[in-house]
Motif scaffolding. Structure first.
Motif, short mmCIF file in Angstrom:
data_model
loop_
_atom_site.label_atom_id
_atom_site.label_comp_id
_atom_site.label_asym_id
_atom_site.label_seq_id
_atom_site.Cartn_x
_atom_site.Cartn_y
_atom_site.Cartn_z
N GLN A 47 -40.25 55.16 22.65
CA GLN A 47 -39.16 55.44 23.58
C GLN A 47 -39.73 55.99 24.89
N ALA A 48 -39.29 55.44 26.02
CA ALA A 48 -39.76 55.90 27.32
C ALA A 48 -38.61 55.85 28.32
N ALA A 49 -38.74 56.64 29.38
CA ALA A 49 -37.70 56.69 30.42
C ALA A 49 -37.98 55.62 31.46
N THR A 50 -37.03 54.70 31.62
CA THR A 50 -37.12 53.70 32.69
C THR A 50 -36.24 54.11 33.87
N ALA A 51 -35.31 55.02 33.63
CA ALA A 51 -34.46 55.55 34.70
C ALA A 51 -34.35 57.05 34.50
N PRO A 52 -35.38 57.81 34.89
CA PRO A 52 -35.38 59.25 34.68
C PRO A 52 -34.14 59.91 35.28
N GLY A 53 -33.55 60.79 34.49
CA GLY A 53 -32.36 61.50 34.96
C GLY A 53 -31.06 60.78 34.69
N ALA A 54 -31.14 59.58 34.13
CA ALA A 54 -29.92 58.80 33.88
C ALA A 54 -29.31 59.09 32.51
N GLY A 55 -29.87 60.06 31.79
CA GLY A 55 -29.28 60.46 30.52
C GLY A 55 -29.33 59.37 29.47
N PHE A 56 -28.19 59.14 28.83
CA PHE A 56 -28.13 58.22 27.69
C PHE A 56 -28.61 56.83 28.04
N PHE A 57 -28.39 56.40 29.28
CA PHE A 57 -28.77 55.04 29.66
C PHE A 57 -30.11 54.97 30.39
N GLY A 58 -30.89 56.07 30.30
CA GLY A 58 -32.16 56.10 31.00
C GLY A 58 -33.37 55.75 30.16
N LEU A 59 -33.16 55.58 28.84
CA LEU A 59 -34.28 55.32 27.94
C LEU A 59 -34.36 53.86 27.54
N THR A 60 -35.58 53.41 27.30
CA THR A 60 -35.81 52.04 26.85
C THR A 60 -36.81 52.07 25.71
N THR A 61 -36.65 51.16 24.74
CA THR A 61 -37.50 51.09 23.57
C THR A 61 -38.49 49.95 23.69
N PHE A 62 -39.75 50.22 23.34
CA PHE A 62 -40.80 49.22 23.44
C PHE A 62 -41.51 49.06 22.09
N LEU A 63 -41.94 47.84 21.82
CA LEU A 63 -42.78 47.56 20.66
C LEU A 63 -44.20 47.38 21.16
N ILE A 64 -45.10 48.27 20.72
CA ILE A 64 -46.47 48.25 21.23
C ILE A 64 -47.43 48.12 20.06
N GLU A 65 -48.26 47.12 20.10
CA GLU A 65 -49.21 46.87 19.03
C GLU A 65 -50.38 47.84 19.13
N ALA A 66 -50.83 48.32 17.98
CA ALA A 66 -52.01 49.18 17.96
C ALA A 66 -53.19 48.41 18.56
N GLY A 67 -54.00 49.12 19.31
CA GLY A 67 -55.12 48.47 19.97
C GLY A 67 -54.82 48.01 21.38
N THR A 68 -53.56 48.11 21.79
CA THR A 68 -53.21 47.77 23.17
C THR A 68 -53.94 48.72 24.12
N PRO A 69 -54.63 48.20 25.14
CA PRO A 69 -55.33 49.09 26.07
C PRO A 69 -54.38 50.13 26.67
#
Length: 387
Positions: A169-191
């Motif tokens: 989970q990371a903030a793509t719109a800081p300060g936007a509250g409930f709608f400010g977070l986005t979920t990413f799928l990141i593979e182990a070993g990703t630089p």
């Protein structure tokens, strides 16, 4: 209302208990990553790591009630509650978000291997400055062409030392509250993604846990789960699964320790008779039984609602509260009834250590009480009374 499992589920539960007793013993300490994975793959062959993943995606396709039943059986059969916790966290906090929000391509890419035990997932949301305040993440994700660049630090990430994929989970719109977070799928070993050393924890020692560091970690836009800004909703959905089905592991652990406690007070003699015949001891065992059975009813009511597609968030919160508080108190009682033996290594002290974190993870019990109070219409300003 039916308080019994159907015959098929009962048969599966018996098989899980037998498997756990045979193959998942030990004190939860692992010398190597390979040793942990060997046990994980055994659990995968039993269908435990993909219980609620649809059959079309490689899982067993069971509903929340049956899944809770199997998690309870796993906790009952294995003294390694930490390992069972890792299985449940993988399934409910990481796999289920992909099941519910993943694209067809994402489901095909990740779920079969995750459901079979070939791969392990971790959900990274907690940060040093954002635990209970989950909407105020400092990890940032900035769009750059056909990718996002992530920077930030996650802590207390279950399965991080052994994970093949991270739900982040990371903030793509800081300060936007409930709608400010986005979920990413990141593979182990990703630089740009690194995992810190494994924690040495008070309890749940069989669950490998560590920090996750993101520095210039470039993630394809195709790896966004759901849509940009949907992260908080995805997290909330996963927590309903976790606060219900994961805590069934503790029901099984409590049952196991209660059974051994009954045996102990029947066999331990003082003043010429078994201590189970003393009223103070007998009443304490009855109270242990009451706590377990009451918490179990609350949890399976929540599981029934989840299986029926209910959006209710109160029942999972109550289940988490009931089970975690009961587990801690039952652990204290089990230690007390064993006397000096209770503070030595064994089931009682292990349950107590494993139960203490349950009041903190998946949202602290204080936060759960806040959530329930808010749902009851409490906590806001009272409208002024008209004269």
């Amino acid at each position: 209302m039916n308080f019994d499992f159907d015959p098929e589920t009962e048969e599966m539960r018996a098989m899980v208990v037998a498997f756990a007793r045979r193959d998942l013993g030990g004190d939860g300490t692992y010398r190597t990553r390979e040793e942990f994975r060997r046990r994980w793959q055994l659990a995968g062959k039993q269908g435990l790591v993909g219980t609620t993943v649809p059959a079309a995606d490689g899982g067993s396709g069971l509903d929340a009630v049956a899944a809770a039943g199997l998690m309870e059986a796993l906790g009952h059969g294995s003294p390694d509650t930490g390992f069972a916790f890792s299985v449940a966290a993988h399934l409910f906090a990481a796999c289920m978000p992909i099941v519910e929000f993943g694209t067809g391509e994402q489901r095909q890419r990740w779920l079969p291997a995750l459901a079979s035990g070939e791969r392990i997932a971790a959900h990274a949301i907690t940060e040093p400055e954002a635990g209970s305040d989950a909407l105020n993440l400092r990890t940032r994700a900035v769009r750059d062409g056909d990718a996002y660049v992530l920077d930030g630090d996650k802590c207390f990430t279950t399965n991080a030392p052994v994970a093949d994929v991270f739900v982040v989970q990371a903030a793509t719109a800081p300060g936007a509250g409930f709608f400010g977070l986005t979920t990413f799928l990141i593979e182990a070993g990703t630089p740009g993604l690194t995992v810190g050393p494994r924690y040495d924890k008070l309890g749940l020692r069989g669950s490998p846990t560590a920090d996750v560091h993101l520095e210039g970690c470039r993630v394809p836009a195709a790896n966004v789960l759901g849509a940009e800004g949907a992260g908080a909703g995805i997290f909330s959905s996963s927590m309903k699964w976790e606060r219900t089905c994961l805590f069934a592991v503790y029901l099984g652990a409590m049952r196991r320790v209660l059974e051994s406690t009954v045996t102990h007070v029947q066999e331990r003699e003082q003043f010429g008779s078994p201590i189970g015949g003393f009223q103070a001891v007998g009443h304490r065992v009855v109270d242990m039984t009451l706590r377990l059975e009451s918490a179990r009813l609350v949890l399976y009511k929540a599981a029934s609602g989840l299986a029926a597609g209910s959006d209710d968030e109160v029942a999972p919160a109550l289940a988490k509260l009931a089970v975690s508080e009961a587990a801690v108190q039952l652990g204290l009682d089990a230690v007390q009834l064993r006397g000096a033996l209770g503070i030595l290594g064994g089931e009682a002290e292990t349950l107590l250590r494993d139960a203490l974190p349950s009041r903190i993870f998946s949202g602290t019990n204080e936060i759960q009480r806040n959530n329930v109070a808010r749902a009851l219409g409490l906590g806001g300003r009272r409208a002024p009374r008209r004269r």
